[in-house]
Design a protein around this motif. Structure first.
Motif, mmCIF file in Angstrom:
data_model
loop_
_atom_site.group_PDB
_atom_site.id
_atom_site.type_symbol
_atom_site.label_atom_id
_atom_site.label_comp_id
_atom_site.label_asym_id
_atom_site.label_seq_id
_atom_site.Cartn_x
_atom_site.Cartn_y
_atom_site.Cartn_z
ATOM 1 N N GLU A 11 5.287 34.892 -29.348
ATOM 2 C CA GLU A 11 4.812 34.294 -28.098
ATOM 3 C C GLU A 11 5.123 32.802 -28.058
ATOM 4 N N ASP A 12 5.045 32.160 -29.196
ATOM 5 C CA ASP A 12 5.348 30.728 -29.288
ATOM 6 C C ASP A 12 6.823 30.476 -29.000
ATOM 7 N N ALA A 13 7.691 31.338 -29.510
ATOM 8 C CA ALA A 13 9.127 31.181 -29.275
ATOM 9 C C ALA A 13 9.462 31.359 -27.797
ATOM 10 N N ILE A 14 8.853 32.348 -27.149
ATOM 11 C CA ILE A 14 9.078 32.559 -25.718
ATOM 12 C C ILE A 14 8.579 31.359 -24.920
ATOM 13 N N ARG A 15 7.393 30.888 -25.278
ATOM 14 C CA ARG A 15 6.833 29.706 -24.608
ATOM 15 C C ARG A 15 7.766 28.502 -24.771
ATOM 16 N N SER A 16 8.300 28.334 -25.972
ATOM 17 C CA SER A 16 9.184 27.206 -26.242
ATOM 18 C C SER A 16 10.462 27.292 -25.423
ATOM 19 N N LEU A 17 11.070 28.481 -25.384
ATOM 20 C CA LEU A 17 12.297 28.641 -24.590
ATOM 21 C C LEU A 17 12.030 28.424 -23.104
ATOM 22 N N SER A 18 10.883 28.877 -22.622
ATOM 23 C CA SER A 18 10.584 28.687 -21.199
ATOM 24 C C SER A 18 10.452 27.208 -20.870
ATOM 25 N N GLU A 19 9.908 26.418 -21.798
ATOM 26 C CA GLU A 19 9.807 24.973 -21.582
ATOM 27 C C GLU A 19 11.169 24.297 -21.696
ATOM 28 N N ILE A 20 11.967 24.741 -22.666
ATOM 29 C CA ILE A 20 13.285 24.133 -22.871
ATOM 30 C C ILE A 20 14.184 24.339 -21.651
ATOM 31 N N TYR A 21 14.155 25.553 -21.085
ATOM 32 C CA TYR A 21 14.994 25.850 -19.923
ATOM 33 C C TYR A 21 14.274 25.579 -18.600
ATOM 34 N N ALA A 22 12.981 25.211 -18.688
ATOM 35 C CA ALA A 22 12.165 24.949 -17.493
ATOM 36 C C ALA A 22 12.150 26.151 -16.555
ATOM 37 N N VAL A 23 11.900 27.329 -17.141
ATOM 38 C CA VAL A 23 11.760 28.564 -16.367
ATOM 39 C C VAL A 23 10.488 29.259 -16.850
ATOM 40 N N SER A 24 10.090 30.318 -16.182
ATOM 41 C CA SER A 24 8.870 31.021 -16.565
ATOM 42 C C SER A 24 9.095 31.878 -17.810
ATOM 43 N N ALA A 25 8.013 32.205 -18.504
ATOM 44 C CA ALA A 25 8.086 33.103 -19.656
ATOM 45 C C ALA A 25 8.608 34.474 -19.237
ATOM 46 N N GLU A 26 8.295 34.877 -18.006
ATOM 47 C CA GLU A 26 8.781 36.166 -17.499
ATOM 48 C C GLU A 26 10.305 36.161 -17.410
ATOM 49 N N ASN A 27 10.886 35.026 -17.017
ATOM 50 C CA ASN A 27 12.346 34.931 -16.941
ATOM 51 C C ASN A 27 12.977 35.041 -18.326
ATOM 52 N N ILE A 28 12.338 34.440 -19.317
ATOM 53 C CA ILE A 28 12.841 34.550 -20.693
ATOM 54 C C ILE A 28 12.780 36.006 -21.146
ATOM 55 N N ASP A 29 11.687 36.670 -20.850
ATOM 56 C CA ASP A 29 11.526 38.067 -21.239
ATOM 57 C C ASP A 29 12.571 38.953 -20.571
ATOM 58 N N ARG A 30 12.856 38.686 -19.301
ATOM 59 C CA ARG A 30 13.893 39.471 -18.596
ATOM 60 C C ARG A 30 15.264 39.242 -19.224
ATOM 61 N N ALA A 31 15.551 37.996 -19.597
ATOM 62 C CA ALA A 31 16.836 37.694 -20.225
ATOM 63 C C ALA A 31 16.979 38.426 -21.556
ATOM 64 N N LEU A 32 15.884 38.540 -22.287
ATOM 65 C CA LEU A 32 15.913 39.233 -23.572
ATOM 66 C C LEU A 32 16.234 40.719 -23.429
ATOM 67 N N ARG A 33 15.932 41.269 -22.250
ATOM 68 C CA ARG A 33 16.172 42.697 -22.009
ATOM 69 C C ARG A 33 17.450 42.952 -21.229
ATOM 70 N N ALA A 34 18.163 41.883 -20.859
ATOM 71 C CA ALA A 34 19.390 42.028 -20.074
ATOM 72 C C ALA A 34 20.490 42.695 -20.902
ATOM 73 N N SER A 35 21.233 43.604 -20.294
ATOM 74 C CA SER A 35 22.254 44.353 -21.030
ATOM 75 C C SER A 35 23.320 43.430 -21.624
ATOM 76 N N GLU A 36 23.691 42.366 -20.879
ATOM 77 C CA GLU A 36 24.713 41.447 -21.387
ATOM 78 C C GLU A 36 24.256 40.772 -22.676
ATOM 79 N N VAL A 37 22.986 40.366 -22.690
ATOM 80 C CA VAL A 37 22.429 39.694 -23.858
ATOM 81 C C VAL A 37 22.342 40.666 -25.034
ATOM 82 N N LEU A 38 21.854 41.861 -24.791
ATOM 83 C CA LEU A 38 21.721 42.851 -25.856
ATOM 84 C C LEU A 38 23.072 43.247 -26.436
#
Length: 246
Positions: A11-38
């Motif tokens: 949860e801390d890593a997701i929170r950190s990435l959301s702050e670094i990219y200035a996007v929501s934690a939900e956006n980070i979670d969606r990116a983690l599940r994106a087929s291109e990323v996987l």
């Protein structure tokens, strides 16, 4: 003060990435599940490639913030169980090894004390030369994630400074067998991860490590170190926490 990212847990890593990219934690979670990323993450080393960074930035419609220059890092070591052990801060390799020995000298047989210090000093010098540097500008070394510092095989090994482990264990620096401190360390000291604030050497590499941590099954995968110690001590006021580990 600019936000200081960290990676104590998922949860801390997701929170950190959301702050670094200035996007929501939900956006980070969606990116983690994106087929291109996987698909890219199937080859672990590719997570630190320009192609991966491009895909992530495209999905998030954002890039890492330029004002985030520091992060929390994790140094694996052992201590006497009291915060005063780090009153001098977190020391670089040369100073750190000598002070480590100073603190356990009382438990060493008198005839072993000078032998241990002289041998360790020489090992630090030799190890530094192999790294293409000098002992005075090496360390302290640190991981980007708590899991890497506390759970990986390398993390366990680094709970004792390498130059001290070389006193009894054979390595490329020598044959070992000089002074065996394992009993003292196991009986008297506690393994700990020192969490501290340090400067990020490369924000893309740092982000890649957090993405890799989140995309691995156990979080123990580690891409690259993004903290460069240069032999300078981390001041006591930059130590964020002492995190005891089993």
């Amino acid at each position: 003060m600019s936000f200081i990212p960290s990676c104590d847990h998922r949860e801390d890593a997701i929170r950190s990435l959301s702050e670094i990219y200035a996007v929501s934690a939900e956006n980070i979670d969606r990116a983690l599940r994106a087929s291109e990323v996987l698909q890219i993450a199937e080859v672990y080393s590719q997570i630190d490639s320009p192609g991966f960074h491009f895909v992530v930035c495209h999905l998030l419609k954002a890039s890492p913030r330029a004002d985030i220059t520091h992060a929390c890092y994790y140094h694996s070591t052992s201590y006497g169980g009291c915060p005063s052990w780090f009153d001098e801060g977190l020391l670089g390799s040369s100073q750190g090894v000598e002070r480590f020995l100073d603190k356990i000298t009382e438990w060493l047989p008198p005839e072993k004390q000078l032998v241990a210090k002289q041998a360790a000093r020489g090992i630090v010098k030799l190890r530094s030369e192999y790294e293409g540097s000098t002992a005075e500008v090496c360390g302290p070394y640190a991981w980007n994630t708590f899991t890497a510092a506390s759970s990986s095989p390398s993390g366990v090994r680094y709970r004792v400074p390498e130059a001290i482990q070389d006193l009894w264990s054979p390595s490329f620096c020598g044959n070992g067998g000089l002074v065996d401190l394992r009993g003292i360390i196991e009986e008297r000291l506690k393994p700990v991860v020192v969490k501290f604030k340090g400067k990020i050497s490369n924000i893309d590499d740092y982000c890649a490590t957090l993405w890799a941590y989140l995309l691995s099954d156990d979080g123990e995968c580690h891409l690259t170190h993004t903290f460069t110690g240069n032999g300078l001590a981390i001041p006591k006021e930059d130590i964020v926490a002492l995190m005891d580990v089993p």
